[in-house]
Write an enzyme that holds these catalytic residues in place. Structure first.
Site, PDB file in Angstrom:
ATOM      1  N   GLY A  11       0.833  -1.194   0.000  1.00  0.00           N
ATOM      2  CA  GLY A  11       0.000   0.000   0.000  1.00  0.00           C
ATOM      3  C   GLY A  11       0.868   1.244   0.000  1.00  0.00           C
ATOM      4  N   GLY A  13       1.821   3.151  -2.255  1.00  0.00           N
ATOM      5  CA  GLY A  13       1.432   4.275  -3.097  1.00  0.00           C
ATOM      6  C   GLY A  13       0.573   5.281  -2.372  1.00  0.00           C
ATOM      7  N   ASN A  15      -0.672   7.584   1.091  1.00  0.00           N
ATOM      8  CA  ASN A  15       0.043   8.575   1.896  1.00  0.00           C
ATOM      9  C   ASN A  15       0.787   7.964   3.078  1.00  0.00           C
ATOM     10  OD1 ASN A  15      -0.701  10.789   0.319  1.00  0.00           O
ATOM     11  ND2 ASN A  15      -2.645  11.031   1.396  1.00  0.00           N
ATOM     12  N   VAL A  16       0.089   7.122   3.861  1.00  0.00           N
ATOM     13  CA  VAL A  16       0.728   6.551   5.050  1.00  0.00           C
ATOM     14  C   VAL A  16       1.889   5.646   4.651  1.00  0.00           C
ATOM     15  CG1 VAL A  16       0.434   5.082   7.080  1.00  0.00           C
ATOM     16  CG2 VAL A  16      -1.356   6.711   6.456  1.00  0.00           C
ATOM     17  N   ARG A  92     -14.479   4.108  11.425  1.00  0.00           N
ATOM     18  CA  ARG A  92     -13.558   3.027  11.072  1.00  0.00           C
ATOM     19  C   ARG A  92     -14.322   1.723  10.857  1.00  0.00           C
ATOM     20  NH1 ARG A  92     -10.494   6.007  14.848  1.00  0.00           N
ATOM     21  NH2 ARG A  92      -8.473   6.680  14.049  1.00  0.00           N
ATOM     22  N   ASN A  99     -11.962  -3.789   3.965  1.00  0.00           N
ATOM     23  CA  ASN A  99     -10.546  -3.835   4.325  1.00  0.00           C
ATOM     24  C   ASN A  99     -10.109  -5.205   4.824  1.00  0.00           C
ATOM     25  OD1 ASN A  99     -10.048  -1.295   3.456  1.00  0.00           O
ATOM     26  ND2 ASN A  99      -9.962  -0.340   5.470  1.00  0.00           N
ATOM     27  N   VAL A 122      -1.532  -1.542   9.747  1.00  0.00           N
ATOM     28  CA  VAL A 122      -1.912  -0.138   9.906  1.00  0.00           C
ATOM     29  C   VAL A 122      -3.335   0.100   9.405  1.00  0.00           C
ATOM     30  CG1 VAL A 122      -1.204   2.249   9.434  1.00  0.00           C
ATOM     31  CG2 VAL A 122       0.524   0.459   9.576  1.00  0.00           C
ATOM     32  N   ASN A 124      -7.252   0.215   8.889  1.00  0.00           N
ATOM     33  CA  ASN A 124      -8.377   0.341   9.823  1.00  0.00           C
ATOM     34  C   ASN A 124      -9.564  -0.522   9.412  1.00  0.00           C
ATOM     35  OD1 ASN A 124      -7.476   2.206  11.814  1.00  0.00           O
ATOM     36  ND2 ASN A 124      -7.593   3.848  10.313  1.00  0.00           N
ATOM     37  N   HIS A 179      -7.586   1.342  18.801  1.00  0.00           N
ATOM     38  CA  HIS A 179      -7.328   2.545  18.005  1.00  0.00           C
ATOM     39  C   HIS A 179      -8.654   2.970  17.383  1.00  0.00           C
ATOM     40  CE1 HIS A 179      -5.210   5.478  15.695  1.00  0.00           C
ATOM     41  NE2 HIS A 179      -5.561   4.933  14.543  1.00  0.00           N
TER      42      HIS A 179
END
Length: 318
Positions: A11, A13, A15-16, A92, A99, A122, A124, A179
């Site tokens: 993943g 590509g 941002n995170v 989330r 996901n 990472v 969610n 989280h």
């Protein structure tokens, strides 16, 4: 440096994932940093950009875009950031099945090509996706870890500083639990240069810090229209560093609990020592009855999502 200093980010590509890769490369934590993304052109472009940044920094890290999952072979750590992002007004929990499918697909490939790796999740909803990765991989629990409390603790640290106006860099804040909406910030275990934060802020101010911490991610989504990435990416890179350097540092992470804190079979965020084997020890804090009640609510919220998956026979068990 660890014997196997190869880190793969799935993943990358996004941002995170990009921030994780950039942080690892710029610090020279790994000799190889592999970017895995469905958009291969984007991954190649980011790899080229990062390699040029690494050259400017004179670090030894080499960043490569993966052609396929065979390129993750030999990875010490695989970070999973792939997944659909949160949008304004989206919880989330809304991301659950979409996901879970993504994480399951990634984990299947990790098991095939990097069976000795440590997985950092990472995606969610974080704690539930950690459970999905555990079940789908069959890895021992110490090698499947969720990124949670480092980020939440950093947010709490920032909000404490905003209240105090001093102590930047000296504040240590502790957040346990899931989280999400049921995280448990712990002012009793938070300090400024060793001074308990409870000696410096009023109960009202502490409550405002707690609420700001819980809403920290949603506030960024509201302002930017997408999830945060600098802080989550850096928090993940801190975990990678602890594993590769076998530092044995204590960080709050999501890990499967099997009796600790009175919880059985549910991942949740608690302080752990991170080292070359992943989670090497779980630290049990002495919680007040109120803190324990809040922690149990956090555990229950994760269990509810796991139950949704299991009720649909998501893990293929009878």
């Amino acid at each position: 440096m660890a014997k196997s200093s190869k880190v793969s980010i799935v993943g990358a590509g996004g941002n995170v994932g990009s921030i994780v890769a950039y942080s690892v490369a710029m610090q020279g934590l790994a000799h190889e940093v592999i970017l895995v993304d469905r958009d291969k052109d984007r991954a190649q472009g980011k790899a080229l950009d990062m390699n040029q940044a690494a050259a400017a920094m004179r670090t030894h890290s080499i960043v490569r875009a993966a052609n396929d999952y065979t390129d993750i072979e030999g990875s010490k750590v695989v970070v999973i950031t792939a997944g659909f992002p949160r949008k304004p007004g989206m919880s989330r929990d809304d991301l659950l099945f979409a996901n879970a499918d993504i994480v399951s697909e990634v984990v299947e490939n990790v098991v095939k090509h990097a069976p000795d790796s440590i997985i950092i999740v990472v995606t969610n909803p974080l704690d539930t996706m950690t459970y999905v990765a555990l079940k789908k991989s069959g890895f021992p629990k110490n090698r499947v870890i969720g990124m949670a409390g480092i980020l939440d603790g950093a947010r709490m640290t920032h909000f404490i500083y905003e209240k105090l106006g001093f102590g930047a860099g000296q504040i240590r804040a502790t957040v346990i639990g899931g989280h999400g909406d049921y995280m448990v910030p712990l002012p009793r275990y938070s300090t400024v240069a060793g001074i308990p934060i409870t000696d410096l802020l009023t109960p009202q101010e502490l409550q405002e810090v707690v609420e700001a911490t819980k809403n920290g991610g949603a506030q960024i989504v509201k302002l930017m229209g997408t999830s945060a990435y600098f802080a989550p990416g850096k928090a993940t890179a801190i975990m990678v560093e602890a594993i590769l350097q076998d530092s044995k540092k204590i960080y709050p992470c999501s890990t499967l609990l099997e009796g600790e804190y009175g919880v059985h079979g549910i991942p949740n965020g608690v302080p752990v020592t991170l080292g070359a084997n992943g989670v090497e020890e779980i630290i049990e804090l002495q919680l007040t009855p109120r803190e324990r009640e809040e922690f149990q609510r956090s555990v229950d919220s994760v269990k509810e999502l796991i139950d949704v998956l299991e009720n649909q026979n998501y893990f293929g068990e009878k």
